[in-house]
Design a protein around this motif. Structure first.
Motif, PDB file in Angstrom:
ATOM      1  N   SER A   1       0.832  -1.214   0.000  1.00 12.82           N
ATOM      2  CA  SER A   1       0.000   0.000   0.000  1.00 12.82           C
ATOM      3  C   SER A   1       0.858   1.252   0.000  1.00 12.82           C
ATOM      4  N   ALA A   2       1.934   1.221   0.766  1.00  9.54           N
ATOM      5  CA  ALA A   2       2.815   2.387   0.852  1.00  9.54           C
ATOM      6  C   ALA A   2       3.415   2.716  -0.509  1.00  9.54           C
ATOM      7  N   ILE A   3       3.830   1.696  -1.253  1.00 13.29           N
ATOM      8  CA  ILE A   3       4.418   1.939  -2.576  1.00 13.29           C
ATOM      9  C   ILE A   3       3.351   2.428  -3.551  1.00 13.29           C
ATOM     10  N   ASN A   4       2.187   1.779  -3.548  1.00 17.08           N
ATOM     11  CA  ASN A   4       1.108   2.185  -4.454  1.00 17.08           C
ATOM     12  C   ASN A   4       0.688   3.640  -4.226  1.00 17.08           C
ATOM     13  N   GLU A   5       0.720   4.050  -2.956  1.00 14.14           N
ATOM     14  CA  GLU A   5       0.312   5.407  -2.604  1.00 14.14           C
ATOM     15  C   GLU A   5       1.504   6.364  -2.571  1.00 14.14           C
ATOM     16  N   LYS A   6       2.663   5.872  -2.962  1.00  9.80           N
ATOM     17  CA  LYS A   6       3.908   6.650  -3.014  1.00  9.80           C
ATOM     18  C   LYS A   6       4.268   7.254  -1.658  1.00  9.80           C
ATOM     19  N   ARG A   7       3.965   6.472  -0.612  1.00 14.21           N
ATOM     20  CA  ARG A   7       4.409   6.834   0.740  1.00 14.21           C
ATOM     21  C   ARG A   7       5.651   5.987   1.030  1.00 14.21           C
ATOM     22  N   PHE A   8       6.750   6.345   0.400  1.00 17.40           N
ATOM     23  CA  PHE A   8       7.933   5.501   0.432  1.00 17.40           C
ATOM     24  C   PHE A   8       8.613   5.503   1.804  1.00 17.40           C
ATOM     25  N   LEU A   9       9.364   4.438   2.051  1.00 22.06           N
ATOM     26  CA  LEU A   9      10.122   4.342   3.295  1.00 22.06           C
ATOM     27  C   LEU A   9      11.107   5.501   3.382  1.00 22.06           C
ATOM     28  N   THR A  10      11.340   5.952   4.593  1.00 22.74           N
ATOM     29  CA  THR A  10      12.289   7.046   4.807  1.00 22.74           C
ATOM     30  C   THR A  10      13.697   6.486   4.958  1.00 22.74           C
ATOM     31  N   ARG A  11      14.647   7.390   4.974  1.00 18.73           N
ATOM     32  CA  ARG A  11      16.040   6.984   5.190  1.00 18.73           C
ATOM     33  C   ARG A  11      16.192   6.283   6.542  1.00 18.73           C
ATOM     34  N   GLU A  12      15.482   6.787   7.552  1.00 17.11           N
ATOM     35  CA  GLU A  12      15.555   6.162   8.872  1.00 17.11           C
ATOM     36  C   GLU A  12      14.926   4.768   8.861  1.00 17.11           C
TER      37      GLU A  12
ATOM     38  N   GLU B   1       9.298  11.427  -9.772  1.00 13.11           N
ATOM     39  CA  GLU B   1      10.490  11.927  -9.084  1.00 13.11           C
ATOM     40  C   GLU B   1      10.663  11.306  -7.704  1.00 13.11           C
ATOM     41  N   LYS B   2       9.553  11.166  -6.961  1.00 13.89           N
ATOM     42  CA  LYS B   2       9.649  10.575  -5.625  1.00 13.89           C
ATOM     43  C   LYS B   2      10.095   9.118  -5.706  1.00 13.89           C
ATOM     44  N   ALA B   3       9.547   8.394  -6.695  1.00 12.22           N
ATOM     45  CA  ALA B   3       9.924   6.989  -6.855  1.00 12.22           C
ATOM     46  C   ALA B   3      11.388   6.866  -7.257  1.00 12.22           C
ATOM     47  N   LYS B   4      11.843   7.714  -8.181  1.00 16.03           N
ATOM     48  CA  LYS B   4      13.247   7.657  -8.599  1.00 16.03           C
ATOM     49  C   LYS B   4      14.183   7.953  -7.433  1.00 16.03           C
TER      50      LYS B   4
END
Length: 405
Positions: A72-83, A143-146
């Motif tokens: 769900s996070a990827i589909n909604e472009k809520r990507f994991l943070t660096r932390e 851009e966010k995905a890249k």
């Protein structure tokens, strides 16, 4: 916290693999797609598939604990943070309980650098694949995905030389351990640690591991038809996904095919086991795998399993504190050490080809392999210590005339 299970299976054509399930015994869609797409399709072994599945299951436990639905996070472009990525790396570095159920205690000691490297690499590759699979071409347009994919790639570990390469404990056994080992496995020894029904087999196991430097997969894969009794030769042959091998967790030859020579004495040990204990156990279970189970019941006579082999080695480890770090693979390191020592006593004019090519042949390595540096570390250290001692003595001779006492 959810628990995940890994189930191995074998198909009719001999193909072996595994599937990853959740605690409700339901197969997991995306992890199993990844196993099919990135592991089985590339003709990796069942052992590799199992190792990948275990690494992914550890990642899934971490995500559950953080309440992250990665799809769900990827589909909604809520990507994991660096932390988040740093936390994954830390978590994947912890030890897990034995068995296929993943249950990590982050307070446990860290795993070895090799295991840590492999787990983190698989976790990052899986997340990268999932992002590409779910987003398709958008993964390299948005851009966010890249940015996320670049960050993942930056955290993918690069294999480095172990900083303790020159100081870590040798895996090859020493003379005291060797004497104690054969005392507890020799058939006619009063100190033999095994029941009579398995003594000949277990003695043969240790003799073959020590004499040929075999891996356990090569040993358990060995068939009587691989033995040429007329010339004392034993063929080591790759048989991945062998449909005639009944073992789901199939022992396999990891490296190249080769033929090894053995002495008349070892050939005599082989013939004696085949004609006595093996023949008595196999009954109607007609197959020609060399090593078989001898414990009675319906498993008697079947090819020896990896689990049975590990129990055989474990009994040695538990017998004496000398063997607390012992493994069958330690005898592969020992073979390399013995090979180097014995070459010193052979007339160099008799060796017409590079000794390291002989070593690579015996171990099944590629002719240009660098594995000798790992397996022969003990010998190299011994030689370096001797040479350094000579250098130090020369330095002392120079200094004693210069330093005022």
């Amino acid at each position: 916290m959810k628990k995940y299970l890994i189930k191995s299976f074998m198909m009719k054509d001999g193909t072996r693999s595994c599937l990853l399930y959740n605690g409700e015994q339901e197969p997991l869609l995306y992890p199993n797609l990844y196993l099919e797409d990135e592991v089985r399709r590339k003709r990796n072994t069942a052992t590799t598939a199992l190792a990948v599945a275990k690494s992914i299951s550890i990642l899934l436990v971490f995500l559950d604990q953080r309440g992250i639905n990665i799809e769900s996070a990827i589909n909604e472009k809520r990507f994991l943070t660096r932390e988040d990525i740093k936390s994954i790396i830390y978590y994947m570095s912890g030890k897990i309980n034995s068995g296929n159920v993943v249950n990590i205690n982050e307070k446990d000691r860290l795993v070895s650098s090799g295991t840590r490297f492999y787990r983190i690499k698989i976790a990052i590759r899986y997340i990268t694949w999932l992002c590409e699979y779910l987003l398709g071409s958008k993964a390299y347009i948005d851009e966010k995905a890249k940015l996320f994919l670049r960050m993942l790639n930056g955290y993918c570990p690069k294999k480095k030389i172990d900083e303790n390469f020159y100081t870590k404990r040798h895996k090859a056994i020493d003379e005291r351990q060797k004497t104690a080992l054969f005392k507890c496995v020799s058939v006619n020894s009063d100190s033999n640690i095994y029941t009579k029904s398995v003594r000949k087999r277990n003695e043969l196991i240790i003799i073959l591991l020590y004499s040929l430097g075999l891996r356990k997969g090569e040993l358990l894969n060995m068939r009587i038809s691989d033995i040429d009794f007329s010339v004392n030769g034993i063929s080591i042959i790759r048989r991945h996904d062998d449909k005639f091998d009944s073992r789901v967790n199939q022992p396999v030859v990891k490296t190249l095919n080769r033929v090894m020579k053995v002495s008349d004495w070892i050939m005599g040990k082989l013939i004696n086991y085949i004609k006595t204990d093996r023949r008595n156990s196999i009954g109607k279970k007609q197959h020609d795998f060399l090593l078989v189970n001898h414990r009675g019941g319906k498993l008697s006579g079947l090819p020896m399993s990896i689990d049975a082999y590990e129990k055989t080695i474990q009994k040695i480890k538990e017998h004496d504190p000398l063997f607390k770090d012992f493994s069958g693979h330690a005898l592969r390191h020992t073979w390399n050490h013995e090979f180097s020592l014995k070459l010193e006593n052979i007339d160099s004019s008799l060796i017409k080809i590079n000794p390291e090519l002989i070593r690579s042949f015996a171990m099944g390595w590629s002719p240009n392999s660098q594995m000798a540096a790992i397996y022969n570390n003990k010998y190299y250290q011994e030689k370096m210590f001797k040479l350094l001692a000579i250098v130090q003595e020369s330095i002392y001779t120079d200094l004693k005339g210069l330093v005022y006492e």
